[in-house]
Design a protein around this motif. Structure first.
Motif, PDB file in Angstrom:
ATOM      1  N   GLN A  15      -5.782 -70.041 -17.011  1.00 45.52           N
ATOM      2  CA  GLN A  15      -5.678 -70.446 -18.518  1.00 45.52           C
ATOM      3  C   GLN A  15      -5.393 -72.316 -18.333  1.00 45.52           C
ATOM      4  O   GLN A  15      -4.464 -72.561 -19.105  1.00 45.52           O
ATOM      5  N   THR A  16      -6.231 -72.754 -17.656  1.00 42.63           N
ATOM      6  CA  THR A  16      -6.081 -74.267 -17.147  1.00 42.63           C
ATOM      7  C   THR A  16      -6.335 -75.012 -18.408  1.00 42.63           C
ATOM      8  O   THR A  16      -5.750 -75.972 -18.811  1.00 42.63           O
ATOM      9  N   ASN A  17      -7.333 -74.417 -19.259  1.00 44.53           N
ATOM     10  CA  ASN A  17      -7.869 -75.234 -20.561  1.00 44.53           C
ATOM     11  C   ASN A  17      -7.097 -74.685 -21.708  1.00 44.53           C
ATOM     12  O   ASN A  17      -7.343 -75.201 -22.715  1.00 44.53           O
ATOM     13  N   VAL A  18      -6.423 -73.954 -21.813  1.00 45.90           N
ATOM     14  CA  VAL A  18      -5.533 -73.479 -22.934  1.00 45.90           C
ATOM     15  C   VAL A  18      -4.354 -74.312 -23.375  1.00 45.90           C
ATOM     16  O   VAL A  18      -3.414 -74.490 -22.297  1.00 45.90           O
ATOM     17  N   PRO A  19      -4.370 -74.539 -24.593  1.00 40.07           N
ATOM     18  CA  PRO A  19      -3.043 -75.423 -24.998  1.00 40.07           C
ATOM     19  C   PRO A  19      -1.772 -75.020 -24.755  1.00 40.07           C
ATOM     20  O   PRO A  19      -1.796 -73.647 -24.587  1.00 40.07           O
ATOM     21  N   LYS A  20      -0.833 -75.441 -24.195  1.00 38.21           N
ATOM     22  CA  LYS A  20       0.415 -75.056 -23.745  1.00 38.21           C
ATOM     23  C   LYS A  20       1.368 -74.497 -24.844  1.00 38.21           C
ATOM     24  O   LYS A  20       1.970 -73.752 -24.677  1.00 38.21           O
ATOM     25  N   LYS A  21       0.996 -75.011 -26.166  1.00 39.72           N
ATOM     26  CA  LYS A  21       1.547 -74.625 -27.292  1.00 39.72           C
ATOM     27  C   LYS A  21       0.753 -73.501 -27.839  1.00 39.72           C
ATOM     28  O   LYS A  21      -0.229 -73.970 -28.678  1.00 39.72           O
ATOM     29  N   PRO A  22       1.211 -72.286 -28.091  1.00 42.19           N
ATOM     30  CA  PRO A  22       0.221 -71.324 -28.671  1.00 42.19           C
ATOM     31  C   PRO A  22       0.000 -71.542 -29.976  1.00 42.19           C
ATOM     32  O   PRO A  22       1.237 -71.856 -30.799  1.00 42.19           O
ATOM     33  N   PRO A  23      -0.863 -70.986 -30.829  1.00 40.62           N
ATOM     34  CA  PRO A  23      -0.656 -71.125 -32.195  1.00 40.62           C
ATOM     35  C   PRO A  23      -0.225 -70.162 -32.918  1.00 40.62           C
ATOM     36  O   PRO A  23      -0.098 -68.816 -32.449  1.00 40.62           O
ATOM     37  N   HIS A  24       0.026 -70.367 -34.165  1.00 43.12           N
ATOM     38  CA  HIS A  24       0.439 -69.414 -35.105  1.00 43.12           C
ATOM     39  C   HIS A  24      -0.880 -68.591 -35.416  1.00 43.12           C
ATOM     40  O   HIS A  24      -2.045 -69.140 -35.533  1.00 43.12           O
ATOM     41  N   ILE A  25      -0.895 -67.142 -35.336  1.00 43.22           N
ATOM     42  CA  ILE A  25      -1.929 -66.510 -35.711  1.00 43.22           C
ATOM     43  C   ILE A  25      -1.886 -65.736 -36.972  1.00 43.22           C
ATOM     44  O   ILE A  25      -0.966 -64.886 -37.342  1.00 43.22           O
ATOM     45  N   PHE A  26      -3.006 -65.780 -37.861  1.00 45.21           N
ATOM     46  CA  PHE A  26      -3.043 -65.057 -39.183  1.00 45.21           C
ATOM     47  C   PHE A  26      -4.364 -64.538 -39.410  1.00 45.21           C
ATOM     48  O   PHE A  26      -5.265 -65.065 -39.540  1.00 45.21           O
ATOM     49  N   PHE A  27      -4.031 -63.145 -38.892  1.00 42.64           N
ATOM     50  CA  PHE A  27      -5.299 -62.321 -38.819  1.00 42.64           C
ATOM     51  C   PHE A  27      -5.540 -61.279 -40.090  1.00 42.64           C
ATOM     52  O   PHE A  27      -4.525 -60.377 -40.269  1.00 42.64           O
ATOM     53  N   VAL A  28      -6.511 -61.458 -40.637  1.00 43.90           N
ATOM     54  CA  VAL A  28      -6.922 -60.921 -41.937  1.00 43.90           C
ATOM     55  C   VAL A  28      -7.962 -59.786 -41.682  1.00 43.90           C
ATOM     56  O   VAL A  28      -8.894 -60.165 -41.379  1.00 43.90           O
ATOM     57  N   LEU A  29      -7.572 -58.578 -41.941  1.00 44.95           N
ATOM     58  CA  LEU A  29      -8.469 -57.398 -41.800  1.00 44.95           C
ATOM     59  C   LEU A  29      -8.812 -56.807 -43.336  1.00 44.95           C
ATOM     60  O   LEU A  29      -7.953 -56.038 -43.795  1.00 44.95           O
ATOM     61  N   VAL A  30     -10.095 -57.267 -43.814  1.00 43.01           N
ATOM     62  CA  VAL A  30     -10.381 -56.502 -45.030  1.00 43.01           C
ATOM     63  C   VAL A  30     -10.955 -55.267 -44.910  1.00 43.01           C
ATOM     64  O   VAL A  30     -11.449 -54.746 -44.022  1.00 43.01           O
ATOM     65  N   ASP A  31     -10.946 -54.408 -46.025  1.00 36.59           N
ATOM     66  CA  ASP A  31     -11.019 -53.162 -46.098  1.00 36.59           C
ATOM     67  C   ASP A  31     -12.529 -53.077 -46.924  1.00 36.59           C
ATOM     68  O   ASP A  31     -12.585 -52.963 -48.273  1.00 36.59           O
ATOM     69  N   ASP A  32     -13.539 -52.759 -46.210  1.00 37.51           N
ATOM     70  CA  ASP A  32     -14.964 -52.417 -46.782  1.00 37.51           C
ATOM     71  C   ASP A  32     -15.613 -53.777 -47.496  1.00 37.51           C
ATOM     72  O   ASP A  32     -16.079 -53.445 -48.531  1.00 37.51           O
ATOM     73  N   LEU A  33     -15.301 -54.914 -46.907  1.00 42.04           N
ATOM     74  CA  LEU A  33     -15.991 -56.017 -47.780  1.00 42.04           C
ATOM     75  C   LEU A  33     -17.655 -56.193 -47.362  1.00 42.04           C
ATOM     76  O   LEU A  33     -17.840 -55.975 -46.227  1.00 42.04           O
ATOM     77  N   GLY A  34     -18.258 -56.218 -48.594  1.00 43.80           N
ATOM     78  CA  GLY A  34     -19.746 -56.272 -48.302  1.00 43.80           C
ATOM     79  C   GLY A  34     -20.151 -57.598 -47.722  1.00 43.80           C
ATOM     80  O   GLY A  34     -19.737 -58.668 -48.235  1.00 43.80           O
ATOM     81  N   TRP A  35     -21.151 -57.671 -47.153  1.00 40.02           N
ATOM     82  CA  TRP A  35     -21.823 -58.969 -46.494  1.00 40.02           C
ATOM     83  C   TRP A  35     -22.113 -59.828 -47.698  1.00 40.02           C
ATOM     84  O   TRP A  35     -21.903 -61.157 -47.472  1.00 40.02           O
ATOM     85  N   GLY A  36     -22.596 -59.266 -48.711  1.00 36.94           N
ATOM     86  CA  GLY A  36     -23.012 -60.150 -49.861  1.00 36.94           C
ATOM     87  C   GLY A  36     -22.251 -60.329 -50.939  1.00 36.94           C
ATOM     88  O   GLY A  36     -22.227 -60.996 -52.196  1.00 36.94           O
ATOM     89  N   ASP A  37     -20.968 -59.904 -50.599  1.00 36.51           N
ATOM     90  CA  ASP A  37     -19.880 -59.976 -51.817  1.00 36.51           C
ATOM     91  C   ASP A  37     -18.912 -61.335 -51.538  1.00 36.51           C
ATOM     92  O   ASP A  37     -17.906 -61.230 -52.148  1.00 36.51           O
ATOM     93  N   VAL A  38     -19.201 -62.218 -50.564  1.00 36.88           N
ATOM     94  CA  VAL A  38     -18.660 -63.477 -50.283  1.00 36.88           C
ATOM     95  C   VAL A  38     -19.655 -64.560 -50.684  1.00 36.88           C
ATOM     96  O   VAL A  38     -20.858 -64.652 -50.263  1.00 36.88           O
ATOM     97  N   GLY A  39     -19.210 -65.716 -51.393  1.00 38.66           N
ATOM     98  CA  GLY A  39     -19.972 -66.712 -51.702  1.00 38.66           C
ATOM     99  C   GLY A  39     -20.611 -67.176 -50.533  1.00 38.66           C
ATOM    100  O   GLY A  39     -21.973 -67.787 -50.281  1.00 38.66           O
ATOM    101  N   PHE A  40     -19.966 -67.372 -49.312  1.00 32.67           N
ATOM    102  CA  PHE A  40     -20.335 -68.309 -48.162  1.00 32.67           C
ATOM    103  C   PHE A  40     -21.886 -67.419 -47.453  1.00 32.67           C
ATOM    104  O   PHE A  40     -22.403 -68.110 -46.846  1.00 32.67           O
ATOM    105  N   ASN A  41     -21.985 -66.243 -47.790  1.00 32.66           N
ATOM    106  CA  ASN A  41     -23.044 -65.344 -47.385  1.00 32.66           C
ATOM    107  C   ASN A  41     -24.123 -65.454 -48.358  1.00 32.66           C
ATOM    108  O   ASN A  41     -25.205 -65.392 -47.959  1.00 32.66           O
ATOM    109  N   ARG A  42     -23.735 -65.357 -49.335  1.00 32.00           N
ATOM    110  CA  ARG A  42     -24.651 -65.525 -50.685  1.00 32.00           C
ATOM    111  C   ARG A  42     -25.423 -66.831 -51.006  1.00 32.00           C
ATOM    112  O   ARG A  42     -26.600 -66.712 -51.222  1.00 32.00           O
ATOM    113  N   ALA A  43     -24.651 -67.821 -50.345  1.00 31.36           N
ATOM    114  CA  ALA A  43     -25.452 -69.178 -50.448  1.00 31.36           C
ATOM    115  C   ALA A  43     -26.650 -69.197 -49.410  1.00 31.36           C
ATOM    116  O   ALA A  43     -27.354 -70.132 -49.850  1.00 31.36           O
ATOM    117  N   GLU A  44     -26.550 -68.221 -48.387  1.00 28.11           N
ATOM    118  CA  GLU A  44     -27.904 -68.383 -47.532  1.00 28.11           C
ATOM    119  C   GLU A  44     -28.951 -67.539 -48.324  1.00 28.11           C
ATOM    120  O   GLU A  44     -29.997 -67.516 -47.530  1.00 28.11           O
TER     121      GLU A  44
END
Length: 406
Positions: free
Chosen positions: A28-57
């Protein structure tokens, strides 16, 4: 895993190094010495096309729920174009918690009291490593990774607190356990048993006091306001949204009154609630000075469900609807599993086509280097990769000594 670290840290030497990957992660030579806060969001059954950032494509399919918060978080972060999971929820969740591909743990749905509990007894959860690294750890939402013994619960896997349900889904006003999709049923099923738990005991005081996701929001806000910013935080939000049965507060249903299909209308409303939920939490993190040191990860647990409806939805209106009843809050859909959109991917939940296993995902947060913000990662990532990646960021060895000794 190595690719994720390189993307998050913008350290090309990780890719160029001749060291074995395990040496890179433990050194871990390259890892920052101060670890980040981690906010991990696991959504249930979200469709690929049901978010704007994917529909934009897409130039062919632009209709869908409004997701301004998630779209902004993607612009400020990195869109994960090829983020893979299992085709159903339990194996994906087990992979996240253990860092193992589902083929090495479980490949089917598991009930909470199944003997293996989705995750074998002797495997070490990601949170147990993070606790050793000094993290405060909290889980909110759907667990679906076992409760056969105390060790199989969030508390047993290293979460210091949790507000969760153990099954595949809940009715969102009563917090009654969802017994599975119906076929041609007209009335809303009556509660059989309730599934809402506060760390290591039933959440009697909370059951029936409001929309379940509102309870989850209030718990997360309480955690954030009580947290010491000098201590690294791991907040695992396993959202109930947008799993069946489809339910949303009437004001969110009204946003999409022009959508004729009831399953789609409810699904849109639930995605909008998720987007508002994320706005509330991330804005609170900004206000509390946590966001600049936070790495946020969002992924669905599988693709959206695209089966045909197996009956009509139920609509009941009441000006004085009880927060403990699933009646009186407008429309709810529980026949079949329909409503999501994975376009242009083929298939959906329960399918090995990309619509079932390639999901909407991104990383964001102030911890990301400026050089990677607003970019897309085209390389393949699996949800199991986050185990070793987060351990590396926390500067803790990801090896599972308990399982090796078993």
């Amino acid at each position: 895993m190595k690719m994720l670290l390189e993307m998050i840290l913008f350290v090309p030497s990780l890719l160029a190094s001749a060291q074995p990957l395990q040496n890179q992660l433990t050194d871990q030579t390259n890892v920052p010495k101060k670890p980040p806060h981690i906010f991990f969001v696991l959504v249930d059954d979200l469709g690929w096309g049901d978010v704007g950032f994917n529909r934009a494509e897409s130039s062919k399919y632009t209709l869908g729920p409004d997701t301004p918060t998630m779209d902004l978080l993607v612009k400020e972060g990195v869109q994960l174009e090829r983020h893979y999971v299992h085709m159903m929820c339990t194996p994906s969740r087990a992979a996240l918690q253990t860092g193992r591909l589902p083929v090495h743990i479980i490949t089917e749905l598991a009930e909470p009291c199944d003997a293996n509990g989705a995750i074998p007894y002797d495997m070490t959860g990601i949170t147990e490593h993070l606790v050793r690294a000094g993290y405060a750890t909290h889980q909110v939402g759907k667990w679906d990774a076992g409760m056969a013994t105390p060790r199989h619960t969030p508390r047993g896997r290293g979460y210091q607190t949790s507000l969760n349900y153990f099954g595949h889904g809940n009715w969102m006003w009563s917090e009654a356990e969802w017994g599975g999709s119906e076929s041609g049923r007209a009335d809303v099923p009556q509660p059989d048993f309730y599934d809402l738990w506060d760390t290591d005991r039933p959440a009697y005081a909370l059951r029936g006091t409001g929309f379940e996701e509102k309870l989850f929001r209030e718990r997360m806000l309480s955690i954030l306001h009580a947290h010491d910013p000098s201590v690294p935080l791991f907040l695992n939000y396993d959202s109930r949204l947008v799993h069946y049965p489809l339910q949303a507060p009437p004001e969110f249903q009204h946003r999409y009154a022009a959508v004729a299909d009831e399953n789609r209308r409810l699904y849109y409303a639930m995605v909008s609630y998720l987007d508002d939920q994320l706005a509330n939490i991330t804005n609170t993190m900004r206000a509390l000075g946590l966001w600049e040191a936070t790495l946020m990860v969002l992924s669905s647990d599988n693709g959206g469900y695209v089966k045909a409806p197996m009956g009509a939805c139920n609509t009941t209106h009441s000006a004085s609807a009880s927060p403990a009843s699933d009646l009186g809050h407008g429309t709810t859909c529980f026949n079949g599993e329909a409503g999501a959109n994975n376009y242009p991917l083929r298939g959906g939940k329960y399918s090995l086509w990309e619509g079932g296993i390639r999901v909407a995902a991104f990383v964001s947060g102030g911890f990301l280097p400026a050089a990677v913000r607003g970019t897309k990662l085209q390389g393949m990532v699996h949800i199991a990769d986050w185990y070793g990646t987060l351990c590396a960021l926390a500067r803790v060895d990801a090896r599972d000594a308990r399982a090796a000794a078993a």
